[in-house]
Write an enzyme that holds these catalytic residues in place. Structure first.
Site, PDB file in Angstrom:
ATOM      1  N   ALA A 141       0.811  -1.212   0.000  1.00  0.00           N
ATOM      2  CA  ALA A 141       0.000   0.000   0.000  1.00  0.00           C
ATOM      3  C   ALA A 141       0.846   1.265   0.000  1.00  0.00           C
ATOM      4  O   ALA A 141       0.366   2.349   0.310  1.00  0.00           O
ATOM      5  CB  ALA A 141      -0.928  -0.005   1.221  1.00  0.00           C
ATOM      6  N   GLN A 142       2.147   1.146  -0.375  1.00  0.00           N
ATOM      7  CA  GLN A 142       3.027   2.315  -0.423  1.00  0.00           C
ATOM      8  C   GLN A 142       2.935   2.950  -1.817  1.00  0.00           C
ATOM      9  O   GLN A 142       3.076   2.259  -2.827  1.00  0.00           O
ATOM     10  CB  GLN A 142       4.476   1.889  -0.139  1.00  0.00           C
ATOM     11  CG  GLN A 142       4.659   1.058   1.114  1.00  0.00           C
ATOM     12  CD  GLN A 142       4.971   1.902   2.334  1.00  0.00           C
ATOM     13  OE1 GLN A 142       5.342   3.063   2.252  1.00  0.00           O
ATOM     14  NE2 GLN A 142       4.814   1.301   3.506  1.00  0.00           N
ATOM     15  N   HIS A 214       6.985  -7.076   8.757  1.00  0.00           N
ATOM     16  CA  HIS A 214       5.797  -7.915   8.558  1.00  0.00           C
ATOM     17  C   HIS A 214       6.097  -9.172   7.725  1.00  0.00           C
ATOM     18  O   HIS A 214       5.784  -9.256   6.546  1.00  0.00           O
ATOM     19  CB  HIS A 214       4.597  -7.158   8.023  1.00  0.00           C
ATOM     20  CG  HIS A 214       4.831  -6.134   6.952  1.00  0.00           C
ATOM     21  ND1 HIS A 214       5.499  -6.396   5.781  1.00  0.00           N
ATOM     22  CD2 HIS A 214       4.449  -4.836   6.877  1.00  0.00           C
ATOM     23  CE1 HIS A 214       5.509  -5.304   5.038  1.00  0.00           C
ATOM     24  NE2 HIS A 214       4.878  -4.345   5.682  1.00  0.00           N
ATOM     25  N   GLY A 247      -5.003 -12.588  11.678  1.00  0.00           N
ATOM     26  CA  GLY A 247      -5.680 -13.687  10.999  1.00  0.00           C
ATOM     27  C   GLY A 247      -5.995 -13.401   9.547  1.00  0.00           C
ATOM     28  O   GLY A 247      -6.441 -14.298   8.825  1.00  0.00           O
ATOM     29  N   ASP A 272       1.003  -2.799  12.781  1.00  0.00           N
ATOM     30  CA  ASP A 272       1.002  -2.145  11.466  1.00  0.00           C
ATOM     31  C   ASP A 272      -0.304  -1.376  11.279  1.00  0.00           C
ATOM     32  O   ASP A 272      -0.870  -1.333  10.193  1.00  0.00           O
ATOM     33  CB  ASP A 272       1.211  -3.175  10.347  1.00  0.00           C
ATOM     34  CG  ASP A 272       1.538  -2.525   9.000  1.00  0.00           C
ATOM     35  OD1 ASP A 272       1.812  -1.301   8.973  1.00  0.00           O
ATOM     36  OD2 ASP A 272       1.506  -3.227   7.970  1.00  0.00           O
ATOM     37  N   GLY A 307      -2.171  -1.843   5.612  1.00  0.00           N
ATOM     38  CA  GLY A 307      -2.011  -1.758   7.060  1.00  0.00           C
ATOM     39  C   GLY A 307      -3.088  -2.577   7.744  1.00  0.00           C
ATOM     40  O   GLY A 307      -3.660  -3.505   7.169  1.00  0.00           O
TER      41      GLY A 307
END
Length: 380
Positions: A141-142, A214, A247, A272, A307
């Protein structure tokens, strides 16, 4: 100064479990041990806490925002308020405010904002610079237009603006200039973390990265002919891996696999989280991009996970639920490991001399109260 005493709780100090314990503290931990060994002192304020569990305050080294706030906004008052909400509602007593890939100007604004916020709220103990030195192949998502190769001079400038608060940096070690960039990090107390990276195992073997952002997410995958970033992280004992235990980012079986391969000493729980955490479902924002939150998931319009809206107590409970690990193991992954890796010498443990940062849970592991520097805060 009179001391507070919490007595007859189950206490996980980070080093041991005390079944029927007490902890005596001011802003620092003074004494901890079996309740039978408590010796009353004049002025002690004693509270009986049967059927309660006390653990060290949580340390989140990867959280962008929450409660309508975001570190990239650069507003010191808002960032300080964000940290306060995370502490009060989630038991996060130590926070690395996390940035993302954006324009140089916006990152500069964030560096100054976090520095000023930390002066207002000491829960903020560092900055996690996530991007812009990443790979467009795994941008997640950057926003791609701001991605660039590692730039040591630019990093040094940002670190100076922050008051040397950058403690963790996510970058792609396969990119040009990464070697000098890593050397700067290591000489300035910044942990180099591979993330949003397309690096091969061979490239990772040349890297000085000791942390993986992550684990599993936004990185070259673990495959039978190319271990990639994920495989390298699993194979190397020097690597510490973040896990987003909601999850959704990682299915429970893969969380269990990571814990079995890495071991409890090399896993750290992170959220995150983005500004939509703690807010009603619907439209939100991340780095100038529209994000849609539904069913505890945050996604871009194209469906990319953006995120999370994960709250730290849920991550703490989920790691036990997903893997069957003990409370003591979950404590390591939520506080002790972070304290050791980032040299947070006053954090991570309920032992004499440390800051009095503690979380009180009921027997069902619902957060009841948080102590930050010895001051009580009730979950909203």
């Amino acid at each position: 100064m009179s001391a507070k005493v919490l007595k007859h709780a189950v206490i996980y100090t980070g080093e041991e479990k005390i079944e029927d314990g007490y902890v005596r503290f001011t802003d620092k931990i003074l004494n901890v041990g079996p309740a039978s060994e408590y010796q009353a002192q004049a002025g002690d304020d004693v509270e009986i806490l049967r059927d309660r569990v006390i653990v060290p305050g949580f340390i989140d080294v990867h959280a962008h925002g929450g409660y309508s706030y975001d570190a990239m906004d650069g507003d010191a008052d808002q960032i300080a308020a964000m940290a306060q909400k995370m502490m009060t509602n989630e038991g996060v007593t130590t926070l690395f405010a996390t940035t993302m890939t954006q324009s140089d100007h916006n990152i500069e604004h964030a560096m100054a904002g976090v520095k000023a916020a930390a002066a207002k709220n000491p829960v903020i103990q560092g900055i996690h610079l996530e991007g812009p030195f990443i790979s467009p192949v795994f941008k997640g998502a950057q926003p791609e237009e701001y991605i660039k190769d590692p730039d040591t001079k630019l990093l040094a400038h940002w670190n100076e603006l922050s008051g040397n608060m950058i403690k963790l940096i996510t970058y792609a070690p396969e990119d040009n200039g990464a070697a000098a960039f890593e050397d700067y990090c290591l000489s300035h107390g910044i942990v180099p973390s591979v993330g949003h990276s397309n690096a091969t195992r061979a490239q990772m073997m040349q890297s000085k990265a000791t942390h993986v952002t992550h684990l599993y997410n936004a990185q070259r995958e673990f495959k039978h002919r190319e271990p990639g970033v994920t495989g390298h992280a699993m194979l190397e004992n020097s690597m510490t891996g973040e896990l987003i235990c909601d999850g959704f980012h990682i299915v429970p079986d893969m969380i269990k696999l990571a814990l079995e391969l890495k071991g409890v000493d090399r896993i750290e729980l992170v959220t995150d989280s983005m500004r939509a955490k703690g807010m009603p479902e619907g439209e939100s924002e991340l780095g100038g991009q529209k994000v849609f939150v539904k069913d505890k998931q945050a996604r871009l319009a194209d469906g990319t996970l953006a995120g999370s809206v994960l709250q730290y107590p849920d991550a703490f409970v989920n790691i036990m639920r997903f893997t069957g690990c003990s409370v003591a193991d979950a404590v390591k992954m939520s506080s002790g490991n972070q304290a050791k890796e980032f040299n947070l010498t006053q954090k991570g443990y309920i032992i004499p001399g440390k800051d009095a940062d503690m979380n009180l849970f009921d027997s069902a592991f619902k957060l009841q109260e948080t102590y930050s520097f010895g001051q009580a805060h009730h979950a909203e």
